[in-house]
Design a protein around this motif. Structure first.
Motif, short mmCIF file in Angstrom:
data_model
loop_
_atom_site.label_atom_id
_atom_site.label_comp_id
_atom_site.label_asym_id
_atom_site.label_seq_id
_atom_site.Cartn_x
_atom_site.Cartn_y
_atom_site.Cartn_z
N GLN A 140 12.51 -4.61 -5.43
CA GLN A 140 12.28 -3.45 -6.28
C GLN A 140 10.94 -3.55 -7.01
N GLN A 185 14.29 2.76 2.02
CA GLN A 185 15.66 2.30 1.87
C GLN A 185 15.78 0.85 2.29
N SER A 220 15.19 2.68 -2.50
CA SER A 220 16.58 2.84 -2.92
C SER A 220 17.43 1.84 -2.15
#
Length: 172
Positions: free
Chosen positions: A83, A72, A90
């Motif tokens: 990413q 996270q 996430s």
């Protein structure tokens, strides 16, 4: 003028490039293979910015996410780089535990919020440390931090209290 200043910063730190003088094997490998990695990665062609500093920092953030593999993170403008470095990450506005995070040197409130959620494996990037050297010195000397890397454009802070406190000055 910025080009001259950039070269001046590089020349002053040239003896600190590529891990020279770092005795700790883990710190040396982090500097050599994460911070100052010069081999092209698979996503560099896709992640392009017209601003040289944004691209330089983005590539560093890509390598950090690739190295740390966080589950996270807090969403920010560098999310495409994070990413690309770790597909499983996430993003949300609030997280329970800091694995890898980015904050600007001016954002004192966000820094304190992140500190409360850090553990020994947390890594926080403090962007823009050249804009407030006094604040960066306070972060380096904070008893909650253990290893810091001063890259001039940003600082990397680690919180593993089982290691000796050390502040590295790196040519980035």
């Amino acid at each position: 003028m910025n080009q001259i200043k950039r070269w001046g910063v590089w020349v002053r730190r040239v003896h600190r490039c590529r891990g020279f003088g770092i005795q700790s094997p883990t710190d040396y490998s982090f500097v050599r293979y994460v911070i100052n990695e010069h081999w092209p990665y698979y996503a560099y062609d896709e992640l392009y910015s017209s601003d040289w500093l944004e691209e330089k920092l983005g590539r560093l953030y890509f390598r950090l996410a690739n190295w740390r593999q966080p589950d996270q993170m807090i969403a920010d403008e560098y999310q495409p780089y994070w990413q690309a470095g770790c597909k499983k990450t996430s993003f949300s506005a609030d997280i329970e535990k800091v694995e890898l995070a980015r904050v600007t040197i001016e954002d004192h409130d966000q820094w304190e919020k992140l500190l409360a959620k850090c553990d020994r494996q947390s890594v926080v990037v403090v962007e823009g440390i050249w804009r407030d050297w006094d604040r960066w010195q306070m972060i380096e000397n904070d008893e909650r931090t253990s290893i810091t890397y001063d890259l001039y454009y940003c600082g990397i802070v680690m919180f593993d209290k089982s290691r000796y406190k050390h502040n590295y000055l790196i040519n980035f």
